[in-house]
Design a protein around this motif. Sequence first.
Motif: not given
Length: 423
Positions: A16-32
Amino acid sequence: MEIITSSIITIGDELLIGQVVDTNSAWMAQELNQVGISVSRRVAVGDDWQAIWNAIDQEMAGSHIVLVTGGLGPTADDITKPLLNEYFGGKLVLNQKVLEHVRYLFDKVYKRPMIPRNEKQAEVPDTCTVIHNANGTAPGMWFEKNGRILVSMPGVPFEMKGMMKDSVIPELVGRYKLPLILHRTMLTAGIGESFLADRISAFENALPSHVKLAYLPHYGMVRLRLSATGFNREELIMQMDSLFETLQEQLADVVATSRDEPMEAAVARLLLERNATLATAESCTGGYIAHLITSRAGSSQYFNGSVISYANAVKTDLLGVPEATLQSDGAVSEATVTQMVKGALASFKSDYAIATSGIMGPGGGSEEKPVGTVWIAAGNKNGVRAMRFQFRFDRMRNIELASFNALNFLRKFMLDQSFHPKN
């Protein structure tokens, strides 16, 4: 046909503070998506009990499947497991298989002693099915309630990906009758999104209900994606091939590539097809074009090198731009980038070269050459072509726009038969 829907919840204040970029959800969405599961929502929440609870409650009410990542570590802020234990009305129990795996990791892999805090990783709710984590200590957890599925996995990307590929996706595919989801993507250049929409409005209006067209603008270009859903693979593929071919025919003059690939990949394919090499002479783009090219594996087959000729002295000494040209026309000019291309061709002994020189901002502009003015040139042994571009954004976006437009300018130059190296 019932569409199986899913939601993805990622947990962590760092997201939420931008310290880490969320790449997990993008990868999971592609797999689904690849297996026919539609992602209806992606939600990020902090390490807050009530916020996580509310997110799970909402997504469990709206989706068949909820995938959760994060908050499963051994520290105090990792609250996902106790929360899920309470949410699904269970109690924490020690799982012997997980405990043996954790001990193995500390003894054989990490080679350090295990403390009681690490042992607690083996505690899981008795209402879940444990998902083995081959790459870490925190197990995944599979819950079912009221016909809905929730899967909780660690936030560490390679741990989550291992679970998804080895356990979660195979189980979901076996559980549901899933449709085929097909995508066909092309990249257009030289036309704005609204003009593009007007041009193909009749095509879009005639699409069947199970086929959608998406407009994805990016750096002055527009990616068009046709998506179709169905259960008959052969019929769906034939229909999509036909629709995509029609779309390509209607947009033949603005299609940069008919594949789902960035501009540098389209240029790379042209170079490989011709067994040709490329060099860049960059001023205002500061090596960004070379970065894009060399970010692709195998680029050493066609990329010879680059000169970042930021200073005028470098333009003269390394690329042979005459001082008289710099004095009379300036660094940001057709004459300068033309000579930069010629210098790069000679210095790197390449078949093609690109050159850029411009004013990226926020200062340095003039009435004649305002901020965002960029000259781009492309050439080979048969000639050089140059063009002035005018961008209007902040410094970094101007650099990116100049770089992508330079690659497209080179692509069009390579396709122009009057400059073909076989002439």
